[in-house]
Motif scaffolding. Structure first.
Motif, PDB file in Angstrom:
ATOM      1  N   LYS A  41      -0.435  11.470 -14.647  1.00 18.10           N
ATOM      2  CA  LYS A  41       0.927  11.224 -16.202  1.00 18.10           C
ATOM      3  C   LYS A  41       0.717  10.076 -16.353  1.00 18.10           C
ATOM      4  O   LYS A  41       1.009  10.217 -17.688  1.00 18.10           O
ATOM      5  N   THR A  42       1.645   9.352 -15.437  1.00 18.40           N
ATOM      6  CA  THR A  42       2.001   8.110 -16.187  1.00 18.40           C
ATOM      7  C   THR A  42       1.608   7.231 -16.580  1.00 18.40           C
ATOM      8  O   THR A  42       1.362   6.983 -17.574  1.00 18.40           O
ATOM      9  N   ILE A  43       0.098   7.118 -15.814  1.00 14.14           N
ATOM     10  CA  ILE A  43      -0.710   5.822 -16.634  1.00 14.14           C
ATOM     11  C   ILE A  43      -1.135   6.325 -17.696  1.00 14.14           C
ATOM     12  O   ILE A  43      -1.854   5.652 -18.255  1.00 14.14           O
ATOM     13  N   ARG A  52       0.883  -0.955  -0.353  1.00 10.56           N
ATOM     14  CA  ARG A  52       0.198   0.078   0.290  1.00 10.56           C
ATOM     15  C   ARG A  52       0.331   1.265  -0.161  1.00 10.56           C
ATOM     16  O   ARG A  52       1.763   1.074   0.510  1.00 10.56           O
ATOM     17  N   ILE A  53       0.662   1.851  -1.049  1.00 12.48           N
ATOM     18  CA  ILE A  53       1.436   3.253  -0.971  1.00 12.48           C
ATOM     19  C   ILE A  53       0.631   4.780  -0.869  1.00 12.48           C
ATOM     20  O   ILE A  53      -0.660   4.619  -0.753  1.00 12.48           O
ATOM     21  N   TYR A  54       1.021   5.852  -0.801  1.00 10.83           N
ATOM     22  CA  TYR A  54       0.455   6.879   0.571  1.00 10.83           C
ATOM     23  C   TYR A  54       1.264   8.083  -0.009  1.00 10.83           C
ATOM     24  O   TYR A  54       2.319   8.578   0.801  1.00 10.83           O
ATOM     25  N   GLU A  83       2.382  15.841  -5.085  1.00 12.16           N
ATOM     26  CA  GLU A  83       2.906  15.807  -6.253  1.00 12.16           C
ATOM     27  C   GLU A  83       2.987  14.139  -6.832  1.00 12.16           C
ATOM     28  O   GLU A  83       2.651  14.413  -8.194  1.00 12.16           O
ATOM     29  N   GLN A  84       2.821  13.454  -6.415  1.00  8.83           N
ATOM     30  CA  GLN A  84       3.464  12.154  -6.344  1.00  8.83           C
ATOM     31  C   GLN A  84       2.035  11.764  -7.024  1.00  8.83           C
ATOM     32  O   GLN A  84       1.648  11.007  -8.053  1.00  8.83           O
ATOM     33  N   LYS A  85       1.334  11.510  -7.004  1.00 11.96           N
ATOM     34  CA  LYS A  85      -0.477  11.609  -7.565  1.00 11.96           C
ATOM     35  C   LYS A  85      -0.610  11.847  -8.924  1.00 11.96           C
ATOM     36  O   LYS A  85      -1.331  11.165  -9.281  1.00 11.96           O
ATOM     37  N   THR A  86       0.451  13.050  -8.927  1.00  4.51           N
ATOM     38  CA  THR A  86      -0.352  13.695 -10.529  1.00  4.51           C
ATOM     39  C   THR A  86       1.156  13.225 -11.499  1.00  4.51           C
ATOM     40  O   THR A  86       0.859  12.829 -12.061  1.00  4.51           O
TER      41      THR A  86
END
Length: 54
Positions: free
Chosen positions: A23-25, A10-12, A16-19
């Motif tokens: 974008k990558t996906i 599980r990552i949290y 900034e990381q969510k964005t």
């Protein structure tokens, strides 16, 4: 004896990381859909699957 193992993580991510993940996906999904459409067009024209790498 074959033993299968699985791990769940599980990552949290922060905002900034969510964005960056989104974008990558989105980029990889765009590329996949582009080449899938190209493959479908070739299949419709020729009636057989074709891969330019071989």
């Amino acid at each position: 004896m074959l033993v299968n193992k699985a791990y769940k993580f599980r990552i949290y991510p922060n905002e900034e990381q969510k964005t960056l993940i989104a974008k990558t996906i989105g980029c990889s999904r765009f590329v996949f859909n582009h080449f899938l459409a190209q493959w479908n067009d070739i299949y419709k024209e020729t009636g057989k699957p074709r891969c330019n790498r071989y």
